[in-house]
Motif scaffolding. Structure first.
Motif, PDB file in Angstrom:
ATOM      1  N   ALA A  93       0.844  -1.236  -0.037  1.00 53.66           N
ATOM      2  CA  ALA A  93       0.134  -0.040   0.087  1.00 53.66           C
ATOM      3  C   ALA A  93       0.877   1.224   0.191  1.00 53.66           C
ATOM      4  CB  ALA A  93      -0.785  -0.131   1.234  1.00 53.66           C
ATOM      5  N   ALA A  95       1.843   4.801   0.907  1.00 53.47           N
ATOM      6  CA  ALA A  95       1.843   6.168   1.856  1.00 53.47           C
ATOM      7  C   ALA A  95       1.874   7.288   1.199  1.00 53.47           C
ATOM      8  CB  ALA A  95       3.082   5.972   3.021  1.00 53.47           C
ATOM      9  N   VAL A  99      -2.522   3.845   2.652  1.00 54.29           N
ATOM     10  CA  VAL A  99      -2.260   2.922   3.439  1.00 54.29           C
ATOM     11  C   VAL A  99      -3.396   2.081   4.147  1.00 54.29           C
ATOM     12  CG1 VAL A  99      -1.081   2.372   6.106  1.00 54.29           C
ATOM     13  CG2 VAL A  99       0.027   3.877   4.467  1.00 54.29           C
ATOM     14  N   GLY A 102      -4.894   0.196   1.142  1.00 52.86           N
ATOM     15  CA  GLY A 102      -4.266  -1.282   0.796  1.00 52.86           C
ATOM     16  C   GLY A 102      -4.437  -2.343   2.025  1.00 52.86           C
ATOM     17  N   GLN A 103      -4.258  -1.978   3.293  1.00 52.83           N
ATOM     18  CA  GLN A 103      -4.734  -3.080   4.264  1.00 52.83           C
ATOM     19  C   GLN A 103      -6.194  -3.564   4.221  1.00 52.83           C
ATOM     20  OE1 GLN A 103      -2.655  -1.804   8.093  1.00 52.83           O
ATOM     21  NE2 GLN A 103      -3.122  -3.819   8.914  1.00 52.83           N
ATOM     22  N   HIS A 122       3.354  -1.702   3.916  1.00 51.73           N
ATOM     23  CA  HIS A 122       2.975  -0.467   3.512  1.00 51.73           C
ATOM     24  C   HIS A 122       4.253   0.243   3.413  1.00 51.73           C
ATOM     25  CE1 HIS A 122       2.756   2.260   6.959  1.00 51.73           C
ATOM     26  NE2 HIS A 122       2.360   1.370   7.494  1.00 51.73           N
ATOM     27  N   THR A 123       4.426   1.114   2.353  1.00 59.97           N
ATOM     28  CA  THR A 123       5.233   2.310   2.259  1.00 59.97           C
ATOM     29  C   THR A 123       5.393   3.199   3.320  1.00 59.97           C
ATOM     30  OG1 THR A 123       4.560   3.608   0.475  1.00 59.97           O
ATOM     31  CG2 THR A 123       5.565   1.733  -0.230  1.00 59.97           C
ATOM     32  N   THR A 124       6.430   3.890   3.455  1.00 60.26           N
ATOM     33  CA  THR A 124       6.470   4.791   4.447  1.00 60.26           C
ATOM     34  C   THR A 124       7.194   6.119   4.321  1.00 60.26           C
ATOM     35  OG1 THR A 124       6.857   5.094   6.869  1.00 60.26           O
ATOM     36  CG2 THR A 124       8.132   3.589   5.903  1.00 60.26           C
ATOM     37  N   ASP A 170      -3.140   1.915  -4.472  1.00 60.33           N
ATOM     38  CA  ASP A 170      -3.227   3.365  -4.379  1.00 60.33           C
ATOM     39  C   ASP A 170      -4.449   3.892  -4.630  1.00 60.33           C
ATOM     40  OD1 ASP A 170      -2.098   5.831  -3.544  1.00 60.33           O
ATOM     41  OD2 ASP A 170      -0.528   5.918  -5.225  1.00 60.33           O
ATOM     42  N   ARG A 262       4.311  -1.796   8.733  1.00 57.76           N
ATOM     43  CA  ARG A 262       5.352  -1.200   7.860  1.00 57.76           C
ATOM     44  C   ARG A 262       6.476  -2.174   7.894  1.00 57.76           C
ATOM     45  NH1 ARG A 262       4.355   3.138  11.550  1.00 57.76           N
ATOM     46  NH2 ARG A 262       3.712   5.079  10.247  1.00 57.76           N
ATOM     47  N   GLU A 296       0.020   8.425   8.331  1.00 60.38           N
ATOM     48  CA  GLU A 296       0.159   7.114   7.871  1.00 60.38           C
ATOM     49  C   GLU A 296      -0.679   6.004   8.833  1.00 60.38           C
ATOM     50  OE1 GLU A 296       4.687   7.517   5.769  1.00 60.38           O
ATOM     51  OE2 GLU A 296       4.131   5.819   7.346  1.00 60.38           O
TER      52      GLU A 296
END
Length: 398
Positions: A93, A95, A99, A102-103, A122-124, A170, A262, A296
């Motif tokens: 997912a 960020a 986030v 995506g979850q 997920h990206t961060t 996204d 994360r 996030e």
């Protein structure tokens, strides 16, 4: 929300021209699972890279949304993902904005296919502890640097290193460049990806880009969305205030948790039911409730919101954001404050008027600090500090 039949012919396309303070936006909607007005509105970004925003009314970011509606979107997008994706399947997912989406899509897919070997991450824009980082760029973003943490857990790291399919999530796709950048970064440590699925609420890449995805990405690519179309934006002349977007420091401890996605999750986020029940029982009858995430940290707010809604309560879910948006169009109000991660970055809440809700819960992962107290003061919120998925602490300030 009323599900509509998909539109597929050019004659049936919905065409919109919207004059924004930042330029002229022209949109053609070709296919939709849900009505356009229920899915999105329009806003103007205070961002010279991209002066418009397809403002989602189902994401729970810039607009308050019933959690049951968010779940409906999660399930609709998950249903578009092939059941025969080669395993392991890694969901990523984006960020900050996607986030929670995506979850939610990951959890819906896992419920539909419990036999599949899957992982969510997920990206961060923060660095957690001493985890290894993989970096890529979201070029049009207000804060372009994105990172993925490599899990230390052996089983989760193995799934990432041996994954054969990626699902990237996204909130919207307009060029596909961010997806491509992430795919390229991921393949640096796992070159064996066979299938890629892109999942978005709105897909405005246009037919030509959609048809060329597999050739452009160099592997088999499918895409699913609740709405597809294309757009043109003629940028006008406008001034935006200088607002710092990102102050990444690899060694800085921002209070970002490792507990909520994360560094990987293999199952649905589960809250402590006894804590949720106690929270619900203390609410006044008929209260309108806002569950507000922070940056996030979105999905625990959704999880709490849907648990409260399941108990018959009138709930909306939303989140703070670092994205600067003008007060225009579908943005009727703006609250601004320092971010609770200590980067010195302005954060915002949109479309939340003073004392609009009988009860506001502000969900956060960072320790209580001055920024959180200021957000709580402006929104009239009680703090809900999540330390682990099965434990949170309610902090009343009045």
């Amino acid at each position: 929300m009323t599900i509509m039949a998909q539109q597929s012919s050019p004659e049936m396309s919905t065409k919109i021209r919207q004059q924004l303070p930042t330029g002229l936006l022209s949109v053609a909607v070709h296919e939709q699972l849900f009505s356009l007005d229920s899915l999105m509105g329009f806003a103007a970004r205070a961002n010279l890279k991209r002066g418009f925003l397809f403002l989602s009314k189902v994401l729970g970011k810039h607009w308050p949304v019933r959690p049951s509606l968010m779940k409906e979107i999660h399930e609709a997008l998950a249903a578009q993902i092939a059941a025969d994706l080669p395993e392991p399947v890694v969901f990523i997912a984006m960020a900050e904005t996607a986030v929670g989406l995506g979850q939610g899509v990951f959890e819906a897919y896992q419920r539909m296919h419990p036999e599949k070997s899957v992982l969510f991450i997920h990206t961060t824009r923060y660095h957690v502890a001493d985890y290894e980082l993989i970096e890529f760029e979201e070029a049009h973003s207000h804060a372009p640097r994105q990172f993925i943490h490599m899990p230390k857990d052996a089983a989760m790291k193995n799934k990432i290193m041996q994954a054969q399919s990626l699902v990237m999530v996204d909130d919207e796709a307009s060029t596909g460049n961010t997806f491509l950048n992430l795919k390229n970064a991921f393949q640096q440590f796992n070159p064996n990806i066979k299938r890629l699925h892109l999942s978005t609420i709105t897909n405005f890449m246009g037919q030509e880009r959609n048809n060329s995805l597999s050739a452009r990405f160099g592997l088999e690519v499918t895409i699913g969305s609740a709405l597809t179309g294309e757009y043109e934006f003629q940028q006008g002349e406008y001034q935006v205030p200088h607002v710092a977007a990102q102050a990444f420091q690899a060694a800085a401890d921002r209070g970002a948790s490792t507990e909520f996605g994360r560094v990987g999750m293999e199952r649905e986020l589960v809250l402590d039911e006894s804590q949720v029940s106690a929270l619900a029982m203390a609410l006044p009858a008929g209260a309108k409730i806002l569950v507000l995430g922070t940056g996030e940290f979105m999905h625990p707010a959704y999880s709490l919101g849907i648990a409260l809604e399941a108990r018959g309560l009138d709930v909306r879910v939303q989140s703070t954001t670092r994205s600067p948006i003008m007060q225009w169009g579908d943005v009727s109000s703006i609250l601004q404050f320092a971010d609770n991660y200590g980067e010195g970055i302005s954060n915002f809440v949109y479309n939340v008027a003073d004392r609009q809700y009988g009860q506001v819960f502000l969900c956060h992962e960072t320790p209580v600090n001055a920024a959180l107290l200021e957000i709580a003061r402006q929104t009239g919120a009680d703090l809900i500090h999540f330390t682990k998925e099965a434990h949170f602490e309610k902090i009343s300030l009045c």
